[in-house]
Design an enzyme around this catalytic site. Structure first.
Site, PDB file in Angstrom:
ATOM      1  N   GLU A  63       7.905  -4.334 -20.908  1.00  0.00           N
ATOM      2  CA  GLU A  63       6.940  -2.874 -20.235  1.00  0.00           C
ATOM      3  C   GLU A  63       6.739  -2.659 -18.954  1.00  0.00           C
ATOM      4  OE1 GLU A  63       3.282  -3.282 -22.621  1.00  0.00           O
ATOM      5  OE2 GLU A  63       4.532  -4.139 -24.407  1.00  0.00           O
ATOM      6  N   LYS A 123       4.923  -1.708 -16.134  1.00  0.00           N
ATOM      7  CA  LYS A 123       3.319  -1.996 -16.049  1.00  0.00           C
ATOM      8  C   LYS A 123       2.229  -0.557 -15.161  1.00  0.00           C
ATOM      9  CE  LYS A 123       0.558  -5.382 -14.458  1.00  0.00           C
ATOM     10  NZ  LYS A 123      -0.907  -5.113 -13.439  1.00  0.00           N
ATOM     11  N   ASP A 131       0.078   1.883 -13.810  1.00  0.00           N
ATOM     12  CA  ASP A 131      -0.809   1.384 -12.784  1.00  0.00           C
ATOM     13  C   ASP A 131      -2.158   1.988 -12.984  1.00  0.00           C
ATOM     14  OD1 ASP A 131      -2.842   0.290 -10.273  1.00  0.00           O
ATOM     15  OD2 ASP A 131      -0.708   1.302  -9.237  1.00  0.00           O
ATOM     16  N   TYR A 161      -0.796  -0.750 -25.606  1.00  0.00           N
ATOM     17  CA  TYR A 161       0.189  -1.912 -24.915  1.00  0.00           C
ATOM     18  C   TYR A 161       0.422  -3.130 -25.827  1.00  0.00           C
ATOM     19  CZ  TYR A 161      -2.542  -2.324 -20.759  1.00  0.00           C
ATOM     20  OH  TYR A 161      -3.552  -2.778 -19.896  1.00  0.00           O
ATOM     21  N   LYS A 189       5.979  -7.800 -10.648  1.00  0.00           N
ATOM     22  CA  LYS A 189       5.678  -6.916  -9.672  1.00  0.00           C
ATOM     23  C   LYS A 189       7.266  -6.340  -8.560  1.00  0.00           C
ATOM     24  CE  LYS A 189       1.103  -7.043  -8.732  1.00  0.00           C
ATOM     25  NZ  LYS A 189       0.272  -6.161  -8.852  1.00  0.00           N
ATOM     26  N   CYS A 193       8.254  27.855  19.493  1.00  0.00           N
ATOM     27  CA  CYS A 193       9.781  26.806  19.081  1.00  0.00           C
ATOM     28  C   CYS A 193       9.377  25.831  20.396  1.00  0.00           C
ATOM     29  CB  CYS A 193      10.879  27.273  18.719  1.00  0.00           C
ATOM     30  SG  CYS A 193      11.918  26.211  18.704  1.00  0.00           S
ATOM     31  N   CYS A 212      13.146  26.305  21.218  1.00  0.00           N
ATOM     32  CA  CYS A 212      14.078  27.336  22.287  1.00  0.00           C
ATOM     33  C   CYS A 212      12.560  28.199  22.395  1.00  0.00           C
ATOM     34  CB  CYS A 212      14.388  28.310  21.073  1.00  0.00           C
ATOM     35  SG  CYS A 212      14.007  28.958  20.094  1.00  0.00           S
ATOM     36  N   CYS A 239      10.389  29.408  13.347  1.00  0.00           N
ATOM     37  CA  CYS A 239      10.440  29.261  14.238  1.00  0.00           C
ATOM     38  C   CYS A 239      12.259  30.607  13.707  1.00  0.00           C
ATOM     39  CB  CYS A 239      11.683  28.764  14.632  1.00  0.00           C
ATOM     40  SG  CYS A 239      12.859  29.207  16.858  1.00  0.00           S
ATOM     41  N   CYS A 261      18.489  29.485  17.579  1.00  0.00           N
ATOM     42  CA  CYS A 261      17.824  28.964  18.357  1.00  0.00           C
ATOM     43  C   CYS A 261      18.917  27.223  17.741  1.00  0.00           C
ATOM     44  CB  CYS A 261      16.146  28.262  16.778  1.00  0.00           C
ATOM     45  SG  CYS A 261      15.725  27.230  17.952  1.00  0.00           S
TER      46      CYS A 261
HETATM   47  S1  IVH Z   1      -0.525  -6.739 -20.864  1.00  0.00           S
HETATM   48  C1  IVH Z   1      -2.565 -10.439 -21.972  1.00  0.00           C
HETATM   49  N1  IVH Z   1       0.992  -4.495 -21.051  1.00  0.00           N
HETATM   50  O1  IVH Z   1      -2.024  -4.900 -16.387  1.00  0.00           O
HETATM   51  C2  IVH Z   1      -1.964  -9.165 -22.444  1.00  0.00           C
HETATM   52  N2  IVH Z   1      -0.833  -4.685 -19.271  1.00  0.00           N
HETATM   53  O2  IVH Z   1      -2.990  -7.783 -14.769  1.00  0.00           O
HETATM   54  C3  IVH Z   1      -2.406  -8.149 -20.823  1.00  0.00           C
HETATM   55  N3  IVH Z   1      -1.072  -3.750 -17.938  1.00  0.00           N
HETATM   56  O3  IVH Z   1      -5.567  -6.136 -17.322  1.00  0.00           O
HETATM   57  C4  IVH Z   1      -2.603  -7.371 -21.205  1.00  0.00           C
HETATM   58  N4  IVH Z   1       0.655  -1.755 -18.277  1.00  0.00           N
HETATM   59  O4  IVH Z   1      -4.669  -2.968 -17.079  1.00  0.00           O
HETATM   60  C5  IVH Z   1      -0.001  -5.036 -20.698  1.00  0.00           C
HETATM   61  N5  IVH Z   1       2.575  -2.878 -20.520  1.00  0.00           N
HETATM   62  C6  IVH Z   1       1.270  -3.666 -19.957  1.00  0.00           C
HETATM   63  C7  IVH Z   1       0.731  -3.228 -19.101  1.00  0.00           C
HETATM   64  C8  IVH Z   1      -0.610  -3.717 -18.783  1.00  0.00           C
HETATM   65  C9  IVH Z   1      -0.095  -2.354 -17.398  1.00  0.00           C
HETATM   66  C10 IVH Z   1      -2.848  -3.902 -17.087  1.00  0.00           C
HETATM   67  C11 IVH Z   1      -3.160  -3.597 -18.040  1.00  0.00           C
HETATM   68  C12 IVH Z   1      -4.337  -5.104 -17.474  1.00  0.00           C
HETATM   69  C13 IVH Z   1      -2.729  -5.608 -15.867  1.00  0.00           C
HETATM   70  C14 IVH Z   1      -2.681  -7.078 -16.475  1.00  0.00           C
END
Ligand code: IVH
Length: 673
Positions: A114, A116, A118, A227, A315, A409, A412, A427, A432
């Site tokens: 999935e 991640k 932010d 999630y 990451k 400019c 020119c 400009c 030019c």
């Molecule tokens: S699962 C034990 N799924 O990442 C499972 N976390 O570093 C823990 N996060 O605190 C969470 N997208 O804020 C999970 N698809 C996703 C996520 C996700 C973002 C964040 C969440 C968590 C942090 C873990």
């Protein structure tokens, strides 16, 4: 409750909840914001007039609670864990090896991958289907009670839809976040109101959730994707995929960009694919979360102190880093637009060395208060040039002055003019040299006429020496014009002449793109090529109405094209180019003339076996169809290969036709390779 008013009230509540689901889960609204507001207003006035008690689950009851004096502490029934990180593909493989060892198995393992997000992690608690409490993660054991603030987020259902049996207790964890464009709009509103700006969507989401006054939270464009399960009573789920599939049935948003992967190889494929695509998603992500699919295997593996052994966060490379602005240059583009460019102390941003960043225009410089000498946060956003996100004002050296673009400019010396309602200064001198130079540079670039060896310096010399006045003159250059120029010799001259010669065999799309017509990029040039069947003559004699009849051409683009081809000097240049021997190959001289897929849109998902995705997409376009990366109601077919996940799900939900790979190849009339 069977009187007509009560029935209408019920109907409106249901409709509004349905619209929320379509908007926040499937990204496929069926009404405009204004129409949605009309429904809300009707419901509000009926509820007020009817005088019955309004249940807290009614969509009108999201805001309205009075400000609190503090946020109470909430103990999570199950700790909210964090995730260990894998910094690259190798560490993802090492994770998979650990899982295999711990399970003492060499069978293929299923993972769910999935994005991640932010944002900010929260927990939602539903009792008998009603939203009763929401909290922040806090230290994982105890968080803050933000129930009233979460109630204002429209994506969060106040009551679960009974499409799937409703458990007595349901705890779900998810991420509250903002779309980038909605975040930027929020910052613009704040700038206008003279309020301090948020640094990024995540900070903005975090600040919005911790408000004491829920009406402030309500004014922020927050969303959520769920999630992870917390405690659940009254329902047993076998795996993460089942969990992610049942949530939308309850009306809980799930990021449909998830994939069920068989084995780590599919995981790493998704990891790279998603990283490559991250900038084209509407929200920020910083990695890929990989989870063991099977819940019983998850518990077999268990947890370390703060993170589970059954999951990891792969990451992505950092896309924001700090560096110093050494200078600001006012750069004049080929349209005359004057863009301030920051010269940076070189830094590595997500794997690429960056030494320049765009500051966009004077308004942006003022808004961010960027000055020469400042330490700044820069980010790379996809293909586009890096940009300065914000100034680290604490690190500003003493005595640096605000920056102002020059009024004349830099190339020119002509006056720079900024129309009152525009952000861009230009400009306005048509001859030019910067614009002439820019136009040449574009003309010879890769996606255009692709003349290798005609670099910036060389073009500058040719322009300065008066050897080329219009781009057509490139085709009249002779050996003697080139050989004596700086850094040129016999060999490089021969090579360049050969490259110019080779570029004469070109396509309509390349030529039209090379001309540098406003708003006509590579894609649109191909659209025009198809529409005019590769005929430059037809193109030159077209009208605004004809252009607007083409799918994808709007009035602004059409206007730009018409202005261009009605200008005699432009037409003269095009004629000169053709007379010099540039030859436009008709599209698909290979014989595929029947546009059997005209008007149809295809989305490919999963891994195809007999053909690459690029080949499949090219095939669709060649047959007159369109290939898109996201599924909507307008999609004609979703072609699902192995490992297809969220797009396939979405197709099913929206009732879009689904084809397997063979079905697709059959449709396009090609036997298996
Ligand atoms: S699962 C034990 N799924 O990442 C499972 N976390 O570093 C823990 N996060 O605190 C969470 N997208 O804020 C999970 N698809 C996703 C996520 C996700 C973002 C964040 C969440 C968590 C942090 C873990």
């Amino acid at each position: 409750m069977t009187d007509p008013v009560s029935r209408r009230i019920e109907e409106l509540r249901k409709q509004i909840d349905d619209h929320n689901v379509r908007y926040y889960i499937y990204d496929s609204p069926t009404v405009s914001d204004a129409e949605y507001d009309v429904l809300m207003r009707e419901l509000e006035s009926l509820e007020a007039a009817h005088g019955e008690i309004i249940p807290p689950e009614s969509p009108t009851q999201r805001v309205g609670a009075a400000p609190q004096s503090e946020l109470a502490a909430v103990r999570h029934r199950m700790p909210m864990l964090s995730l260990a990180n894998a910094m690259d593909e190798e560490e993802l493989r090492a994770f998979d090896e650990r899982v295999h060892r711990a399970l003492e198995s060499d069978a293929v393992i299923e993972y769910v991958a999935e994005p991640k997000l932010d944002g900010v992690a929260v927990e939602l608690v539903y009792e008998d289907g009603r939203f009763v409490q929401g909290s922040t993660r806090g230290d994982g054991v105890t968080g803050e009670d933000i129930t009233l603030n979460l109630r204002t987020i429209r994506a969060i259902p106040m009551a679960l839809r009974p499409l799937a049996g409703i458990p007595r207790l349901l705890e779900v964890r998810g991420e509250v976040f903002m779309h980038r464009d909605e975040f930027e709009a929020l910052n613009r509103r704040r700038a206008e109101a003279g309020e301090p700006l948020f640094a990024n969507p995540r900070n903005s989401a975090a600040g919005s959730l911790r408000q004491l006054d829920p009406s402030v939270t309500a004014s922020r464009p927050l969303r959520i994707y769920c999630y992870a399960p917390g405690e659940i009573e009254g329902l047993t789920l076998a795996d993460q995929r089942e969990f992610l599939e049942i949530l939308p049935k309850w009306g809980l948003p799930v990021n449909l960009e998830y994939h069920l992967c068989r084995g780590i190889a599919q995981v790493t494929e998704v990891y790279h694919e998603l990283e490559a695509r991250r900038e084209s998603l509407p929200y920020d992500i910083d990695g890929l979360v990989v989870k063991l699919n099977d819940f019983s295997l998850q518990s077999e593996l268990g947890e370390r102190s703060r993170s589970p052994r059954w999951a990891i966060a792969g990451k992505f490379k950092a896309r924001q880093v700090t560096t110093i602005i050494e200078d600001i240059e006012a750069s004049v583009g080929r349209t005359g637009a004057v863009t301030p460019i920051a010269h940076l102390r070189p830094v590595n941003v997500s794997g690429v060395t960056v030494s320049r960043a765009t500051l966009h225009n004077q308004d942006e410089i003022d808004r961010k208060d960027v000055r020469i000498g400042d330490t700044v946060l820069v980010q790379r956003a996809g293909e586009v040039i890096p940009e300065v996100v914000k100034v680290i004002t604490e690190k500003r050296p003493r005595g640096v002055k605000p920056y102002r673009l020059p009024t004349t400019c830099p190339v020119c010396g002509h006056e720079i003019y900024r129309p009152p309602d525009e952000a861009v200064a230009r400009c306005v001198n048509l001859v030019c040299p910067a614009q002439v130079q820019g136009r040449f540079q574009h003309f010879v670039s890769k996606g255009a006429m692709d003349i290798d060896g005609l670099g910036e310096k060389l073009v500058a010399q040719l322009v300065a020496a008066g050897k080329v006045k219009s781009v057509a003159d490139i085709y009249n250059l002779a050996y003697d014009d080139l050989v004596n120029l700086e850094r040129m010799g016999h060999k490089s001259t021969e090579n360049l002449l050969a490259a110019i010669e080779a570029s004469k065999e070109t396509s309509f799309a390349r030529l039209v793109y090379a001309l540098g017509i406003r708003n006509v990029g590579e894609h649109l040039a191909r659209v025009l090529e198809r529409a005019f069947n590769g005929s430059v003559e037809h193109f030159l004699s077209t009208s605004g109405d004809d252009l607007e009849a083409i799918n994808e051409v709007g009035p602004i683009v059409a206007d730009g094209i018409v202005r261009f081809i009605r200008d005699e000097s432009n037409v003269a240049v095009i004629r000169a180019i053709l007379e010099a021997g540039v030859h436009v190959t008709p599209p698909e001289a290979t014989g595929v003339a029947v546009k059997v897929l005209a008007g149809q849109t295809f989305v490919f998902t999963g891994t195809l076996e007999h053909i690459t995705r690029q080949e499949a997409e090219a095939l669709v376009e060649r047959l007159g169809g369109r290939a898109s990366s996201s599924v909507s109601k307008k999609t004609s077919y979703v072609v699902a290969g192995t490992g297809a996940g969220s797009k396939l799900e979405k197709a099913k939900v929206l009732g879009v036709a689904v084809l397997g790979e063979e079905g697709f190849l059959e449709l396009v009339g090609r036997s298996r390779l």
